[in-house]
Scaffold this motif. Structure first.
Motif, mmCIF file in Angstrom:
data_model
loop_
_atom_site.group_PDB
_atom_site.id
_atom_site.type_symbol
_atom_site.label_atom_id
_atom_site.label_comp_id
_atom_site.label_asym_id
_atom_site.label_seq_id
_atom_site.Cartn_x
_atom_site.Cartn_y
_atom_site.Cartn_z
ATOM 1 N N ARG A 1 -3.017 -7.614 -1.811
ATOM 2 C CA ARG A 1 -2.214 -7.075 -0.709
ATOM 3 C C ARG A 1 -0.723 -7.177 -1.017
ATOM 4 O O ARG A 1 0.049 -6.259 -0.710
ATOM 5 N N TYR A 2 -0.336 -8.290 -1.632
ATOM 6 C CA TYR A 2 1.075 -8.455 -2.009
ATOM 7 C C TYR A 2 1.483 -7.366 -2.998
ATOM 8 O O TYR A 2 2.560 -6.771 -2.881
ATOM 9 N N MET A 3 0.610 -7.089 -3.980
ATOM 10 C CA MET A 3 0.934 -6.092 -4.993
ATOM 11 C C MET A 3 0.990 -4.681 -4.402
ATOM 12 O O MET A 3 1.810 -3.863 -4.811
ATOM 13 N N ILE A 4 0.115 -4.395 -3.446
ATOM 14 C CA ILE A 4 0.162 -3.087 -2.772
ATOM 15 C C ILE A 4 1.528 -2.881 -2.128
ATOM 16 O O ILE A 4 2.157 -1.823 -2.260
ATOM 17 N N ASN A 5 1.995 -3.894 -1.425
ATOM 18 C CA ASN A 5 3.314 -3.794 -0.790
ATOM 19 C C ASN A 5 4.416 -3.642 -1.828
ATOM 20 O O ASN A 5 5.368 -2.882 -1.628
ATOM 21 N N LEU A 6 4.279 -4.356 -2.941
ATOM 22 C CA LEU A 6 5.279 -4.269 -3.998
ATOM 23 C C LEU A 6 5.298 -2.876 -4.616
ATOM 24 O O LEU A 6 6.363 -2.288 -4.841
ATOM 25 N N ILE A 7 4.123 -2.329 -4.874
ATOM 26 C CA ILE A 7 4.019 -0.998 -5.476
ATOM 27 C C ILE A 7 4.592 0.057 -4.547
ATOM 28 O O ILE A 7 5.256 1.007 -4.983
ATOM 29 N N ASN A 8 4.346 -0.092 -3.253
ATOM 30 C CA ASN A 8 4.848 0.892 -2.296
ATOM 31 C C ASN A 8 6.367 0.934 -2.225
ATOM 32 O O ASN A 8 6.949 1.881 -1.683
ATOM 33 N N GLU A 9 7.012 -0.105 -2.770
ATOM 34 C CA GLU A 9 8.465 -0.145 -2.743
ATOM 35 C C GLU A 9 9.106 0.458 -3.993
ATOM 36 O O GLU A 9 10.320 0.606 -4.044
#
Length: 468
Positions: free
Chosen positions: A18-26
């Motif tokens: 979930r952390y990586m999803i948020n990071l990728i979306n940025e």
């Protein structure tokens, strides 16, 4: 950020995911962006490197990230308009499109989408966590947990002369990592390899990046293996390694006949060539099939690779390799790679094999795949209006379609993207420009309500993209 305080219902890798999803979306929407390394994230999030590897493997499988040897992981750009990616590499465009919301992704071949063992696997893992507290788990087992290696060795053993030992099995974080090690261990750079065609584009890209000269041997139009050309290549080219499927060649869905298998084994022995057997779909034939090719060739010149995820699902991303030879070099390469794999997850997979749960699931999955393939065949016959030819697949989760009329398949790919549909053009499965009139289409749609509309749109795109 410390992920160890996450609620117990979640494993740490899920929180990392979930952390990586948020990071990728940025990240940028225009160009690929390098992501933090395994060690950087391990330090930042206070979790093990193997946990980070799990999360990255899931993201890579979903087409959200990709890895570059010795460079790390990168996030694919998300193009809001498919035309923005028109000039990019075709595989990049496919991955980027598959990431976009509301897309009908029919480009893959993922049997476990119809049913995985993720739930059973995680339940077993929870039980094993209580049995093997963290402080009692081995810190480093670079070639994999012995229990799982022994289970695989037993499964691949078929007779006293065709047997495997646990120390001849090597387990890595994912299939790509295992193949990269194999390429290094064999010193394939600059060598000649013969492979059947079409071939998995991930394998082809790895070989190409490693500087291997790949000679592709396409299946004949009637589904036969070109034995005459195969012998010609072995006789006139410095071929030391041949890459073939164990039972069914995917994505073409073609299987060798018994005489073809025997002749191939004879030619490999005659010319002293090694067989690298792709067993990724080896257990996914819908009906009992012939013996795998590995049972016919010289076991001292044989290597087999596969993974768990096609049957078990994305919670089991590990790849593995079997080899009687080169044990010292393979152990050295695995040690250098320093895979930090969860011993608990590996033990859980081993228990699925030992308990018979894996075989029970495999039988049910084969039945579902066969039913789904038959349903898709009926839809293709009804909706495609005779614009494609194909053989009903006997394994896997996809169809290999050929356009009856000459078409520009890249144009079809692009037009389908504008209608929020992703297909896999056939040229992806070749390094030498083969299969331009083909496409791979998944049949694990699981009741997709708009499938008939999608197939109608594909038939129209085939008509409009005719070149003659």
């Amino acid at each position: 950020m410390n992920l160890r305080g996450e609620r117990q219902a979640d494993f740490a890798y899920q929180a990392v995911y979930r952390y990586m999803i948020n990071l990728i979306n940025e990240v940028s929407l225009e160009t690929p962006v390098k992501l933090p390394s395994l060690r950087q994230l391990s330090t930042r999030l206070n979790v093990s490197i193997s946990t980070i590897q799990y999360a990255y493997s899931l993201l890579e499988k979903e087409g959200r990230v990709y890895s570059v040897a010795k460079s790390g992981y990168f996030a694919w750009p998300v193009a809001a308009n498919p035309q923005l990616m028109a000039g990019a590499d075709l595989l990049e465009r496919l991955y980027a499109a598959a990431r976009r919301p509301a897309m009908v992704v029919l480009s893959g071949d993922e049997p476990a989408l119809l049913g995985s063992l993720d739930g059973d696997l995680l339940t077993l893992e929870r039980k094993l966590v209580r049995r093997y507290p963290h402080q009692l788990q081995p810190w480093s087992q670079p070639c994999g947990v012995w229990e799982l290696r022994a289970a695989l060795a037993a499964r691949y053993t078929s007779s006293p002369t065709r047997c495997w030992q646990a120390d001849e099995v090597y387990i890595g974080a994912d299939l790509q990592g295992v193949l990269e090690i194999l390429i290094d261990a064999l010193g394939l750079k600059g060598t000649v390899l013969v492979t059947e065609s079409p071939c998995d584009y991930r394998v082809l890209r790895l070989l190409q990046a490693a500087g291997v000269r790949v000679i592709e041997l396409p299946w004949l139009a009637d589904g036969r293996f070109d034995l005459a050309m195969f012998e010609h290549l072995l006789r006139h080219e410095p071929v030391h390694l041949v890459l073939l499927s164990s039972v069914v060649s995917m994505p073409s869905g073609t299987a060798l006949s018994v005489p073809e298998r025997l002749q191939i084994a004879h030619l490999l022995e005659q010319y002293g060539c090694w067989l690298l057997e792709n067993d990724t779909f080896g257990e996914l034939s819908y009906t009992p099939s012939q013996a795998a090719l590995r049972h016919l060739v010289n076991p001292e010149r044989l290597m087999v690779f596969s993974s768990f995820e096609k049957v078990l699902g994305p919670e089991a991303p590990f790849g593995y390799l079997l080899s009687h030879q080169m044990s010292s070099e393979l152990q050295r390469q695995f040690l250098l790679r320093s895979f930090r794999l969860s011993s608990i997850r590996q033990r859980a997979i081993a228990r699925l094999y030992q308990s018979g749960r894996f075989d029970q699931h495999l039988r049910a999955l084969r039945q579902l795949l066969q039913e789904q393939a038959q349903a898709m065949s009926q839809r293709l016959d009804a909706r495609m209006q005779g614009r494609v030819s194909y053989r009903v697949p006997i394994a896997g989760a996809s169809f290999w379609l050929e356009s009856v009329a000459p078409v520009d398949m890249r144009l079809i790919f692009q037009r389908m993207l504008t209608q929020q549909v992703v297909i896999a053009p056939g040229e992806l499965f070749s390094l030498s420009g083969l299969h331009h009139q083909h496409m791979r289409l998944s049949h694990t749609f699981a009741g997709q309500p708009n499938l008939d509309v999608t197939l109608d749109a594909l038939a129209q795109a085939l008509l409009e993209a005719q070149t003659a």
